[in-house]
Design an enzyme around this catalytic site. Structure first.
Site, PDB file in Angstrom:
ATOM      1  N   GLY A  42       6.108  -4.399   4.276  1.00 24.13           N
ATOM      2  CA  GLY A  42       6.793  -5.212   5.016  1.00 24.13           C
ATOM      3  C   GLY A  42       7.040  -4.502   6.466  1.00 24.13           C
ATOM      4  O   GLY A  42       7.978  -5.080   7.184  1.00 24.13           O
ATOM      5  N   THR A  43       6.246  -3.786   6.819  1.00 18.81           N
ATOM      6  CA  THR A  43       6.493  -3.304   8.326  1.00 18.81           C
ATOM      7  C   THR A  43       6.191  -4.232   9.188  1.00 18.81           C
ATOM      8  O   THR A  43       6.748  -4.444  10.418  1.00 18.81           O
ATOM      9  CB  THR A  43       5.571  -2.126   8.649  1.00 18.81           C
ATOM     10  OG1 THR A  43       4.136  -2.273   8.130  1.00 18.81           O
ATOM     11  CG2 THR A  43       5.883  -0.748   7.762  1.00 18.81           C
ATOM     12  N   GLY A  44       5.164  -5.280   9.034  1.00 18.98           N
ATOM     13  CA  GLY A  44       4.630  -6.007   9.855  1.00 18.98           C
ATOM     14  C   GLY A  44       5.771  -7.362  10.075  1.00 18.98           C
ATOM     15  O   GLY A  44       5.878  -7.413  11.080  1.00 18.98           O
ATOM     16  N   CYS A  45       6.233  -7.485   8.754  1.00 19.26           N
ATOM     17  CA  CYS A  45       7.499  -8.671   9.018  1.00 19.26           C
ATOM     18  C   CYS A  45       8.581  -7.989   9.637  1.00 19.26           C
ATOM     19  O   CYS A  45       9.377  -8.782  10.625  1.00 19.26           O
ATOM     20  CB  CYS A  45       7.862  -9.141   7.428  1.00 19.26           C
ATOM     21  SG  CYS A  45       6.544  -9.443   6.420  1.00 19.26           S
ATOM     22  N   LYS A  99      -1.221  -4.855  16.929  1.00 19.91           N
ATOM     23  CA  LYS A  99      -0.778  -3.582  16.311  1.00 19.91           C
ATOM     24  C   LYS A  99      -2.044  -2.711  15.846  1.00 19.91           C
ATOM     25  O   LYS A  99      -2.978  -3.068  15.299  1.00 19.91           O
ATOM     26  CB  LYS A  99       0.095  -3.806  15.194  1.00 19.91           C
ATOM     27  CG  LYS A  99       1.530  -4.525  15.492  1.00 19.91           C
ATOM     28  CD  LYS A  99       2.323  -5.042  14.445  1.00 19.91           C
ATOM     29  CE  LYS A  99       1.305  -6.348  13.646  1.00 19.91           C
ATOM     30  NZ  LYS A  99       2.157  -6.831  12.464  1.00 19.91           N
ATOM     31  N   THR A 151       5.126   1.716   3.327  1.00 17.81           N
ATOM     32  CA  THR A 151       5.054   0.737   4.707  1.00 17.81           C
ATOM     33  C   THR A 151       5.098  -0.755   4.222  1.00 17.81           C
ATOM     34  O   THR A 151       4.627  -1.528   4.932  1.00 17.81           O
ATOM     35  CB  THR A 151       3.836   1.114   5.504  1.00 17.81           C
ATOM     36  OG1 THR A 151       2.667   0.972   4.678  1.00 17.81           O
ATOM     37  CG2 THR A 151       3.901   2.612   6.008  1.00 17.81           C
TER      38      THR A 151
END
Length: 267
Positions: free
Chosen positions: A206-209, A173, A204
């Site tokens: 928790g965007t990766g989770c 990412k 943003t």
């Protein structure tokens, strides 16, 4: 209904970790289940404490799911201890789930290191080869490869290095680069590129989770890896565009915006 499992840490503020994963699963119409690896004290301003769940209880949670319920997709998030990683790898080798998405959660947005160097090495050695796809962000890829990443070319080099570590597919990412956010998918032979406009918001958390869970849900629903990534990107973009200004710091994304709009709960 497809059944999807997340193995990760709990976020008491509800924006990341297990809570974000389950919300994302629900938004995609799959049945969400969870194995909790750690309980964190965190909110929109940072992570303040972590208490790890014992190896035995983690093992029992995994056994309770797989011995009773078919798992159509599995996402692995925060696994902060060597013994946690080892027991998850042991159980995955035993049950052999086909669809495993590994989100190598190493550093929180507030800078809290969730993995020590020994655990990082164990994650790469034991979990990476078991995953269909690994989804690091740039800081995580830098830790994994010991490479500095400031350009798209350096992202490509890093993705190749992670692939050489045993990953079947690498989704790196690019949100931490300064210009347009471009993510790359590397399958060992070629790159695919996914660009999206940068959204002007600080919310943003928790965007990766959320993104890795969306990929998992879409894979469980039968989409190809490329389709799952495209659909997950569309989902997280809408969730960030309509993120929630909750708390005093970095707020969460809106996991249910599309559903709420269809239900007439928001205009």
């Amino acid at each position: 209904m497809k059944k999807v499992l997340t193995i990760a840490g709990s976020d008491c503020s509800g924006g990341a970790g297990i809570q974000a994963d389950l919300k994302t699963f629900s938004a995609h119409g799959v049945y969400g289940m969870s194995v909790i690896t750690a309980v964190t004290a965190q909110n929109t301003q940072g992570v303040f404490a972590v208490e790890d769940i014992s190896r035995d209880v983690i093992a029992k949670q995994i056994e309770a799911i797989f011995d009773d319920i078919e798992v159509d997709g599995l996402k692995i998030g925060m696994v902060s201890q060597v013994q946690t990683i080892e027991v998850i790898a042991e159980k995955l080798r035993h049950y052999s789930p086909e669809t495993v998405v590994l989100d190598p959660v190493m550093v929180s947005k507030s800078g809290y290191h969730l993995l020590n160097p020994e655990a990082e090495a164990t994650l790469i050695k034991d979990l990476l080869p078991l995953a269909m796809i690994v989804t690091p962000n740039i800081p995580e890829a830098e830790v994994m490869t010991n490479m500095s990443i400031n350009t798209l070319k350096q992202m490509e080099d890093s993705a190749k290095a992670i692939y050489q570590m045993g990953a079947k597919n690498v989704f790196l990412k690019g949100g931490h680069l300064e210009n347009e956010a471009t993510d790359i998918l590397y399958d060992g032979q070629e790159f695919s590129y996914y660009s999206s406009p940068r959204i002007a918001t600080k919310n943003t958390h928790g965007t990766g989770c959320t993104l890795s869970s969306a990929i998992t849900a879409n894979l469980a629903l039968g989409y190809t890896l490329h389709q799952a990534v495209v659909r997950a990107k569309e989902y997280i973009t809408i969730a960030i565009e309509h993120s929630l200004s909750i708390g005093k710091g970095v707020g969460p994304t809106h996991h249910f915006y599309t559903l709420y709009k269809k239900a007439g709960l928001i205009k």
